[in-house]
Design a protein around this motif. Structure first.
Motif, mmCIF file in Angstrom:
data_model
loop_
_atom_site.group_PDB
_atom_site.id
_atom_site.type_symbol
_atom_site.label_atom_id
_atom_site.label_comp_id
_atom_site.label_asym_id
_atom_site.label_seq_id
_atom_site.Cartn_x
_atom_site.Cartn_y
_atom_site.Cartn_z
ATOM 1 N N TYR A 1 0.122 -26.748 1.545
ATOM 2 C CA TYR A 1 0.198 -25.984 0.541
ATOM 3 C C TYR A 1 0.012 -24.339 1.883
ATOM 4 N N TYR A 2 1.317 -23.420 1.860
ATOM 5 C CA TYR A 2 1.255 -22.366 1.944
ATOM 6 C C TYR A 2 1.034 -21.698 1.165
ATOM 7 N N GLU A 3 -0.150 -20.277 1.231
ATOM 8 C CA GLU A 3 -0.695 -19.448 0.759
ATOM 9 C C GLU A 3 0.365 -18.133 0.402
ATOM 10 N N PRO A 4 0.671 -17.880 -1.219
ATOM 11 C CA PRO A 4 1.326 -17.009 -1.245
ATOM 12 C C PRO A 4 0.217 -15.448 -1.268
ATOM 13 N N LEU A 5 1.272 -13.868 -0.630
ATOM 14 C CA LEU A 5 0.801 -12.960 -0.120
ATOM 15 C C LEU A 5 1.717 -11.987 -1.233
ATOM 16 N N VAL A 6 1.351 -10.864 -1.426
ATOM 17 C CA VAL A 6 1.682 -10.013 -1.333
ATOM 18 C C VAL A 6 1.963 -8.605 -1.106
ATOM 19 N N THR A 7 2.817 -8.498 -0.212
ATOM 20 C CA THR A 7 2.546 -8.054 0.628
ATOM 21 C C THR A 7 3.542 -5.417 -0.020
ATOM 22 N N THR A 8 2.663 -4.792 0.462
ATOM 23 C CA THR A 8 3.362 -3.570 -1.085
ATOM 24 C C THR A 8 2.859 -2.477 0.171
ATOM 25 N N LEU A 9 4.341 -2.077 0.256
ATOM 26 C CA LEU A 9 4.333 -0.551 1.382
ATOM 27 C C LEU A 9 4.537 0.558 -0.205
ATOM 28 N N ILE A 10 3.217 1.647 -0.056
ATOM 29 C CA ILE A 10 3.400 3.111 -0.580
ATOM 30 C C ILE A 10 3.445 3.755 0.371
ATOM 31 N N LYS A 11 4.099 5.131 -0.320
ATOM 32 C CA LYS A 11 3.986 6.429 0.273
ATOM 33 C C LYS A 11 3.779 7.384 -0.340
ATOM 34 N N GLY A 12 2.154 8.115 -0.310
ATOM 35 C CA GLY A 12 1.634 8.817 -1.850
ATOM 36 C C GLY A 12 0.764 9.101 -1.087
ATOM 37 N N GLN A 13 -0.354 10.067 -1.952
ATOM 38 C CA GLN A 13 -1.226 10.356 -1.253
ATOM 39 C C GLN A 13 -2.595 9.267 -2.157
ATOM 40 N N LEU A 14 -3.343 9.029 -0.797
ATOM 41 C CA LEU A 14 -4.334 7.816 -1.574
ATOM 42 C C LEU A 14 -5.795 8.425 -2.286
ATOM 43 N N ASN A 15 -6.278 7.565 -3.246
ATOM 44 C CA ASN A 15 -6.862 8.660 -3.529
ATOM 45 C C ASN A 15 -8.572 8.079 -2.917
ATOM 46 N N SER A 16 -8.953 8.977 -2.401
ATOM 47 C CA SER A 16 -10.275 9.219 -1.174
ATOM 48 C C SER A 16 -11.246 8.246 -1.969
ATOM 49 N N THR A 17 -11.456 9.039 -3.731
ATOM 50 C CA THR A 17 -13.035 8.382 -4.466
ATOM 51 C C THR A 17 -13.356 7.464 -4.233
ATOM 52 N N VAL A 18 -11.833 6.263 -4.627
ATOM 53 C CA VAL A 18 -12.102 4.838 -4.813
ATOM 54 C C VAL A 18 -12.864 4.294 -3.464
ATOM 55 N N PHE A 19 -13.078 4.735 -2.641
ATOM 56 C CA PHE A 19 -12.899 4.325 -1.327
ATOM 57 C C PHE A 19 -14.416 4.959 -0.113
ATOM 58 N N THR A 20 -14.683 5.720 -1.030
ATOM 59 C CA THR A 20 -16.018 6.881 -0.148
ATOM 60 C C THR A 20 -16.118 8.344 -1.111
ATOM 61 N N SER A 21 -17.781 8.426 -0.507
ATOM 62 C CA SER A 21 -18.168 9.336 -1.240
ATOM 63 C C SER A 21 -18.083 10.903 -0.203
ATOM 64 N N ARG A 22 -17.095 9.842 1.043
ATOM 65 C CA ARG A 22 -17.218 11.622 1.724
ATOM 66 C C ARG A 22 -16.365 12.752 0.708
ATOM 67 N N ALA A 23 -16.263 14.245 1.095
ATOM 68 C CA ALA A 23 -14.945 15.183 1.004
ATOM 69 C C ALA A 23 -13.999 14.375 1.907
ATOM 70 N N LEU A 24 -12.689 15.014 0.398
ATOM 71 C CA LEU A 24 -11.380 15.019 0.785
ATOM 72 C C LEU A 24 -11.345 15.341 2.191
ATOM 73 N N ASP A 25 -11.556 16.084 3.323
ATOM 74 C CA ASP A 25 -11.764 16.074 4.357
ATOM 75 C C ASP A 25 -12.783 16.053 5.325
ATOM 76 N N GLU A 26 -13.418 14.898 4.697
ATOM 77 C CA GLU A 26 -13.431 14.444 6.201
ATOM 78 C C GLU A 26 -13.568 12.593 5.850
ATOM 79 N N PHE A 27 -12.811 12.246 4.903
ATOM 80 C CA PHE A 27 -11.670 10.847 4.880
ATOM 81 C C PHE A 27 -10.644 10.683 6.257
ATOM 82 N N ASP A 28 -11.307 10.018 7.264
ATOM 83 C CA ASP A 28 -10.578 10.025 7.922
ATOM 84 C C ASP A 28 -10.705 8.067 8.439
ATOM 85 N N LEU A 29 -9.853 6.943 6.845
ATOM 86 C CA LEU A 29 -10.156 5.922 7.379
ATOM 87 C C LEU A 29 -9.265 5.128 7.984
ATOM 88 N N GLY A 30 -8.782 4.770 8.428
ATOM 89 C CA GLY A 30 -7.126 4.103 8.706
ATOM 90 C C GLY A 30 -6.845 2.345 8.243
#
Length: 341
Positions: free
Chosen positions: A174-203
């Motif tokens: 059995y092969y595992e299904p996967l969905v790859t989505t490429l999105i060009k946009g401005q990330l909502n950093s508040t979903v991932f961190t409590s840091r200030a917007l200008d301090e978000f540097d996660l790749g």
């Protein structure tokens, strides 16, 4: 394995290849889960849940119940200093094709059948007839040796093997299904961190095995021509991000991840086997001169593993054709080559 292959040694099964690298310990990894392996090694549940599991989710979309060998392959990519191909990974295939001076026929193979043909000398010889389709046309060609480099599971390759005795085994991995989505946009950093917007540097953001999370991972995508080895995204700018998920993302989910976006492109595919140890790899030798590369994926699915499988199959086919049995399935190669040096 690279050292063995540089000396032209080949293996007739995936298990024998793995055993040559690490003996029974390697095969043990193959037959028990990564979770069991690391628990026995003394790692804490917190470390396994928050560090190891996210790595498995981004690389294989699965939990730590995968086999220990593919888990080790997955963890290897967490080391720094990994190589990338300038221009994109697709160049690995196109440049190999160019270097080999092979004749590429773009088509879909429909069937393979063993047949007997008469040589110019009058002697009968066994060959394989491959029937393939290019566009709306059907063609066929005869080959002395055939290497199959696509998963032979039903609904994936649909190659029919005709009149083989014994019949070619059926594959049900059995092969595992996967969905790859490429999105060009401005990330909502508040979903991932409590840091200030200008301090978000996660790749890259990985996720734990939480049923409330609808993505496996999200990562910043830089150009394949990028000269900067470690570009950093800016949360207040629009970038291209790659998201792995088990299912298609809804518009609501995308808007939760992004403040705004310009476009989203998705691709659903069967990415890799579903790993459930103990595993048994399909045979490399399907018939006398018919070889199967993708059994290696049952051990671990990766570009590097496919390269090893392809090289091994080529060496194996060459040695069996020429009767070089001393170059196949040799024991204690490590000691033998060390002595030769």
């Amino acid at each position: 394995i690279y050292r063995y292959q540089s000396h032209d040694y080949a293996f007739s099964s995936v298990e024998k290849l793995l055993h040559s690298l690490g003996g029974d310990d390697y095969l043990g990894l193959f037959n028990r889960s990564l979770l069991e392996t690391l628990q026995k090694a003394g790692f804490s549940e917190k470390f396994l849940d928050e560090i190891i599991t996210p790595v498995m989710r981004i690389n294989y979309g699965q939990t730590m119940n995968i086999n220990g060998f593919v888990g080790a392959v997955s963890m290897s990519c967490t080391d720094p200093g990994l190589w990338a191909v300038k221009g994109g990974n697709k160049l690995v295939c196109s440049r190999l094709l160019q270097a080999s001076k092979s004749n590429l026929i773009s088509g879909s193979v429909m069937s393979i059948e063993e047949k007997t043909r008469t040589k110019q000398t009058g002697n009968p010889t066994k060959v394989y007839e491959a029937v393939y389709q290019t566009g709306s046309e059907t063609h066929s060609a005869f080959y002395d040796i055939v290497l199959v480099a696509t998963p032979l599971n039903r609904k994936m390759s649909n190659i029919t093997f005709l009149n083989f005795d014994p019949p070619i085994e059926e594959f049900h991995q059995y092969y595992e299904p996967l969905v790859t989505t490429l999105i060009k946009g401005q990330l909502n950093s508040t979903v991932f961190t409590s840091r200030a917007l200008d301090e978000f540097d996660l790749g890259t953001v990985l996720t734990t095995d939480n049923p409330d999370l609808f993505i496996n991972s999200i990562g910043f995508v830089s150009s394949v021509e990028e000269s900067n080895n470690n570009p950093q995204p800016k949360a207040d700018r629009s970038h291209v991000w790659k998201i792995f998920s088990a299912g298609p993302l809804t518009k609501e989910q995308i808007l939760k991840l992004f403040v705004s976006y310009d476009y989203a492109v998705k691709r659903s595919w069967l990415a890799y086997p579903h790993y459930t140890p103990p595993e048994k790899c399909p045979s490399i030798i399907l018939h006398d001169r018919l070889y199967y590369l993708n059994g290696m994926e049952v051990a671990a699915s990766a570009m590097e593993m496919s390269a090893v499988a392809g090289y091994n199959a080529a060496l194996l086919a060459y040695h069996r054709w020429n009767g070089h049995t001393h170059m196949i399935d040799q024991e204690d190669l490590y000691e033998k080559l060390k002595t030769e040096l």
